[in-house]
Design a protein around this motif. Structure first.
Motif, PDB file in Angstrom:
ATOM      1  N   VAL A 224      35.967  19.065   2.351  1.00  0.00           N
ATOM      2  CA  VAL A 224      35.090  19.245   3.496  1.00  0.00           C
ATOM      3  C   VAL A 224      35.258  18.122   4.507  1.00  0.00           C
ATOM      4  N   PHE A 225      36.077  17.123   4.167  1.00  0.00           N
ATOM      5  CA  PHE A 225      36.313  16.039   5.105  1.00  0.00           C
ATOM      6  C   PHE A 225      37.015  16.534   6.365  1.00  0.00           C
ATOM      7  N   VAL A 226      37.645  17.699   6.294  1.00  0.00           N
ATOM      8  CA  VAL A 226      38.249  18.234   7.508  1.00  0.00           C
ATOM      9  C   VAL A 226      37.188  18.836   8.414  1.00  0.00           C
ATOM     10  N   ALA A 227      35.932  18.788   7.985  1.00  0.00           N
ATOM     11  CA  ALA A 227      34.840  19.289   8.817  1.00  0.00           C
ATOM     12  C   ALA A 227      34.794  18.558  10.143  1.00  0.00           C
ATOM     13  N   ILE A 228      34.281  19.237  11.127  1.00  0.00           N
ATOM     14  CA  ILE A 228      34.137  18.697  12.475  1.00  0.00           C
ATOM     15  C   ILE A 228      35.490  18.250  13.019  1.00  0.00           C
ATOM     16  N   GLN A 229      36.467  19.135  12.907  1.00  0.00           N
ATOM     17  CA  GLN A 229      37.789  18.774  13.395  1.00  0.00           C
ATOM     18  C   GLN A 229      38.500  20.001  13.913  1.00  0.00           C
ATOM     19  N   VAL A 230      39.766  19.827  14.230  1.00  0.00           N
ATOM     20  CA  VAL A 230      40.622  20.927  14.630  1.00  0.00           C
ATOM     21  C   VAL A 230      41.327  21.460  13.400  1.00  0.00           C
ATOM     22  N   PHE A 231      41.310  22.771  13.209  1.00  0.00           N
ATOM     23  CA  PHE A 231      42.070  23.420  12.162  1.00  0.00           C
ATOM     24  C   PHE A 231      43.329  23.914  12.822  1.00  0.00           C
TER      25      PHE A 231
ATOM     26  N   THR B 284      27.138  28.133   8.177  1.00  0.00           N
ATOM     27  CA  THR B 284      25.958  27.325   8.489  1.00  0.00           C
ATOM     28  C   THR B 284      25.372  26.638   7.255  1.00  0.00           C
ATOM     29  N   GLY B 285      25.802  27.038   6.060  1.00  0.00           N
ATOM     30  CA  GLY B 285      25.361  26.339   4.858  1.00  0.00           C
ATOM     31  C   GLY B 285      25.931  24.942   4.745  1.00  0.00           C
ATOM     32  N   PHE B 286      26.927  24.632   5.572  1.00  0.00           N
ATOM     33  CA  PHE B 286      27.556  23.313   5.554  1.00  0.00           C
ATOM     34  C   PHE B 286      26.541  22.196   5.770  1.00  0.00           C
ATOM     35  N   PHE B 287      25.583  22.414   6.633  1.00  0.00           N
ATOM     36  CA  PHE B 287      24.697  21.325   7.038  1.00  0.00           C
ATOM     37  C   PHE B 287      23.802  20.854   5.895  1.00  0.00           C
ATOM     38  N   ASP B 288      23.304  21.774   5.079  1.00  0.00           N
ATOM     39  CA  ASP B 288      22.463  21.391   3.951  1.00  0.00           C
ATOM     40  C   ASP B 288      23.290  21.047   2.713  1.00  0.00           C
ATOM     41  N   GLU B 289      24.287  21.884   2.416  1.00  0.00           N
ATOM     42  CA  GLU B 289      25.013  21.737   1.165  1.00  0.00           C
ATOM     43  C   GLU B 289      26.036  20.606   1.186  1.00  0.00           C
ATOM     44  N   VAL B 290      26.611  20.326   2.325  1.00  0.00           N
ATOM     45  CA  VAL B 290      27.677  19.337   2.388  1.00  0.00           C
ATOM     46  C   VAL B 290      27.245  18.090   3.164  1.00  0.00           C
ATOM     47  N   LEU B 291      26.908  18.281   4.450  1.00  0.00           N
ATOM     48  CA  LEU B 291      26.616  17.112   5.278  1.00  0.00           C
ATOM     49  C   LEU B 291      25.452  16.318   4.722  1.00  0.00           C
TER      50      LEU B 291
ATOM     51  N   ALA C 139      40.328  30.776   6.013  1.00  0.00           N
ATOM     52  CA  ALA C 139      39.575  29.544   5.737  1.00  0.00           C
ATOM     53  C   ALA C 139      38.370  29.883   4.893  1.00  0.00           C
ATOM     54  N   THR C 140      37.934  28.924   4.087  1.00  0.00           N
ATOM     55  CA  THR C 140      36.732  29.089   3.294  1.00  0.00           C
ATOM     56  C   THR C 140      35.651  28.153   3.802  1.00  0.00           C
ATOM     57  N   SER C 141      34.476  28.303   3.210  1.00  0.00           N
ATOM     58  CA  SER C 141      33.351  27.450   3.604  1.00  0.00           C
ATOM     59  C   SER C 141      33.653  25.980   3.376  1.00  0.00           C
ATOM     60  N   ALA C 142      34.539  25.672   2.417  1.00  0.00           N
ATOM     61  CA  ALA C 142      34.852  24.278   2.101  1.00  0.00           C
ATOM     62  C   ALA C 142      35.492  23.548   3.271  1.00  0.00           C
ATOM     63  N   VAL C 143      36.082  24.284   4.201  1.00  0.00           N
ATOM     64  CA  VAL C 143      36.723  23.646   5.351  1.00  0.00           C
ATOM     65  C   VAL C 143      35.698  22.984   6.252  1.00  0.00           C
TER      66      VAL C 143
ATOM     67  N   THR D 161      43.434  33.182   1.442  1.00  0.00           N
ATOM     68  CA  THR D 161      42.920  32.004   2.120  1.00  0.00           C
ATOM     69  C   THR D 161      44.001  30.949   2.216  1.00  0.00           C
ATOM     70  N   ARG D 162      44.224  30.473   3.390  1.00  0.00           N
ATOM     71  CA  ARG D 162      45.278  29.512   3.627  1.00  0.00           C
ATOM     72  C   ARG D 162      44.899  28.131   3.137  1.00  0.00           C
ATOM     73  N   SER D 163      45.866  27.424   2.532  1.00  0.00           N
ATOM     74  CA  SER D 163      45.642  26.045   2.130  1.00  0.00           C
ATOM     75  C   SER D 163      45.767  25.153   3.344  1.00  0.00           C
ATOM     76  N   MET D 164      45.092  24.023   3.279  1.00  0.00           N
ATOM     77  CA  MET D 164      45.162  23.070   4.373  1.00  0.00           C
ATOM     78  C   MET D 164      45.770  21.769   3.908  1.00  0.00           C
ATOM     79  N   SER D 165      46.447  21.077   4.792  1.00  0.00           N
ATOM     80  CA  SER D 165      46.908  19.734   4.497  1.00  0.00           C
ATOM     81  C   SER D 165      45.727  18.786   4.600  1.00  0.00           C
ATOM     82  N   LEU D 166      45.440  18.084   3.527  1.00  0.00           N
ATOM     83  CA  LEU D 166      44.289  17.191   3.516  1.00  0.00           C
ATOM     84  C   LEU D 166      44.695  15.794   3.948  1.00  0.00           C
ATOM     85  N   PRO D 167      43.762  15.030   4.504  1.00  0.00           N
ATOM     86  CA  PRO D 167      44.067  13.659   4.901  1.00  0.00           C
ATOM     87  C   PRO D 167      44.526  12.844   3.709  1.00  0.00           C
TER      88      PRO D 167
END
Length: 311
Positions: free
Chosen positions: A50-57, A161-168, A142-146, A27-33
């Motif tokens: 998960v702050f990178v959610a709803i964005q461009v990877f 799809t678990g993002f909506f309940d578990e994260v958002l 990528a993992t679900s955390a993205v 799983t690739r690491s991402m640069s976080l804000p």
């Protein structure tokens, strides 16, 4: 949101990759804000990821953005395994009964809307791919955390799809409702439209309320609002309307979701200080404003965040 029971659904661009479907390479690491984590501890770190959610990877070394050419697609996501999760999604009636089939119907609506809006300039996304746990993409593993993201390399939208309940909802305090996911899908599809227009190449890696990254995210919110305005006019291949009804409550949920993923709200949730100079996605107010701009204005030109003096 209610779908026309007589509408026929096209499942060809919606697939499910199943659980942990990485084909190798880890799983690739991402640069976080930068500067978002604040003092939130472990929970804060989860929210930052998960702050990178709803964005461009982004691909290769771009981190949160992309400089890929507008129409490039060098990765064949059709090679991903398909769990047949959407095999039973045939009509709008199915979409009214199943969140999975609703996802197919929303994709069909987005496809029809943007095809009509852009005409010959439109090229479809490769796919919307759902997954559980992890997934291999043209932009890396990528993992679900993205969270939900658009990969410009393979022009595919990915989401667990678990993002909506578990994260958002649970972590970010966002709304729980039927139109939240359609808003997110419309936002990600907006990134695809920006990619076709060449706007992803304008992202320079800068931060702040007026940065190029924020302008890209706000353009996607504007495009989501633009689709929402015309959603009830979209049709299936036979000319049947896809969406019978979109209510004021649906739009309220979209605006609440947009606010929940604003930079300032994320920073507040992590217990840190709100630092506008680190923003990469825009404030809650900015995101709501640009969704309304699309929803109330109704033209692609109204969504030109890169041409605006201020966003």
């Amino acid at each position: 949101m209610r779908f026309n029971p007589k509408a026929r659904l096209d499942r060809s661009r919606v697939r499910d990759a199943g659980r942990g479907s990485s084909r190798g390479g880890g799983t690739r690491s991402m640069s976080l804000p930068g500067g978002v984590a604040g003092g939130g501890g472990v929970v804060g770190l989860i929210v930052v990821i998960v702050f990178v959610a709803i964005q461009v990877f982004g691909g290769s070394d771009t981190g949160g953005g992309s400089t890929t050419s507008p129409a490039s697609s060098t990765y064949d996501s059709s090679r991903l395994a398909d769990s047949e999760r959407y095999a039973g999604c045939e009509t709008g009636a199915d979409a009214n009964e199943s969140s999975d089939c609703a996802r197919v119907a929303v994709e069909n609506s987005l496809y029809d809307f943007w095809s009509d809006t852009l005409g010959d300039e439109f090229e479809p996304e490769e796919a919307i791919v759902t997954f559980t746990g992890s997934v291999d993409t043209g932009c890396g593993g990528a993992t679900s955390a993205v969270g939900p993201f658009y990969c410009p390399t393979d022009r595919t939208i990915y989401l667990d799809t678990g993002f909506f309940d578990e994260v958002l909802e649970k972590q970010l305090g966002g709304p729980d409702g039927g139109f939240v996911e359609p808003y997110v899908l419309a936002h990600e599809f907006g990134h695809h439209i920006s990619n076709l227009q060449g706007n992803l190449g304008q992202v320079r890696g800068d931060t702040g309320p007026q940065s190029s990254g924020v302008r890209l995210e706000l353009q996607a919110d504007c495009y989501a609002g633009l689709w929402a305005r015309g959603a009830t006019t979209t049709e299936d291949a036979d000319g049947n309307v896809l969406i019978d009804e979109l209510t004021d409550d649906d739009i309220r949920l979209a605006l609440e979701a947009a606010a929940a993923v604003g930079d300032d709200r994320i920073q507040e949730q992590t217990g840190g200080q709100v630092t506008p100079e680190t923003w990469t996605h825009g404030s809650a107010e900015q995101r709501q404003t640009w969704f309304r701009t699309g929803y109330e204005g109704g033209s692609v030109e109204d969504c030109d965040t890169f041409g605006a003096d201020r966003v």
